[in-house]
Write an enzyme that holds these catalytic residues in place. Structure first.
Site, mmCIF file in Angstrom:
data_model
loop_
_atom_site.group_PDB
_atom_site.id
_atom_site.type_symbol
_atom_site.label_atom_id
_atom_site.label_comp_id
_atom_site.label_asym_id
_atom_site.label_seq_id
_atom_site.Cartn_x
_atom_site.Cartn_y
_atom_site.Cartn_z
ATOM 1 C CB VAL A 1 -0.943 0.002 1.233
ATOM 2 C CG1 VAL A 1 -1.646 1.328 1.389
ATOM 3 C CG2 VAL A 1 -1.954 -1.119 1.122
ATOM 4 C CG ASP A 2 4.779 3.246 2.324
ATOM 5 O OD1 ASP A 2 4.391 4.403 2.089
ATOM 6 O OD2 ASP A 2 5.851 3.007 2.911
#
Length: 169
Positions: free
Chosen positions: A31-32
């Site tokens: 996600v990052d």
């Protein structure tokens, strides 16, 4: 109101997108990495501008706010969840990560926020435990009229979270 969505959090039409970040806030995988890629170089520059102590811009359980760069959101709220098998009481730190994010959303007068399943990727938090902690924390937050979305990457994860939400309601 809580809404569960199987999809890409970078496409969320909300005031704030929560990034499941690492302590450096300089991007990573999962996600990052997806949020950093979609937001563009402005997000990295905003993160680099945050104060750091020994390479840590955001300790586990805390949250930091930046502009959202190219995302449709106004803000990115970066929070660091625990690595499941490397800390004592990871459930407390995970709850604190959600609480810290919700506090920043309230302080910035957000009406909507999108969360990923914090710590459920490479940090190894089991989805069933994480879903209970995240949803219970959000249901107990006293922020009137905040629309909370959870973006889950896989249909199976969505099923787990939906079952948990149904049991809490």
């Amino acid at each position: 109101m809580i809404e569960l969505i199987c999809g890409d959090i970078t496409q969320a039409k909300v005031d704030a997108i929560v990034n499941a970040a690492n302590c450096s806030l300089l991007g990573g995988g999962g996600v990052d990495g997806a949020i950093h890629r979609a937001a563009g170089p402005e997000l990295l520059a905003a993160c680099q501008a945050l104060p750091e102590v020994d390479g840590v811009r955001c300790p586990t359980g805390e949250a930091r706010l930046t502009p959202a760069g190219n995302l449709s959101a106004q803000y990115v709220i970066h929070t660091v969840g625990p690595i499941y098998d490397q800390v004592r009481h990871p459930e407390r730190l995970l709850a604190k990560a959600y609480e810290s994010s919700l506090e920043l959303a309230e302080q910035t007068h957000c009406n909507s926020i999108a969360f990923p399943a914090i710590s459920c990727g490479v940090y190894g938090f089991p989805h069933d435990e994480a879903a209970f902690i995240a949803l219970n924390t959000c249901l107990n937050a006293e922020i009137p009229n905040l629309h909370i979305q959870f973006y889950l990457f896989k249909p199976l994860d969505l099923t787990i979270w939906q079952h948990t939400l149904n049991s809490l309601l």
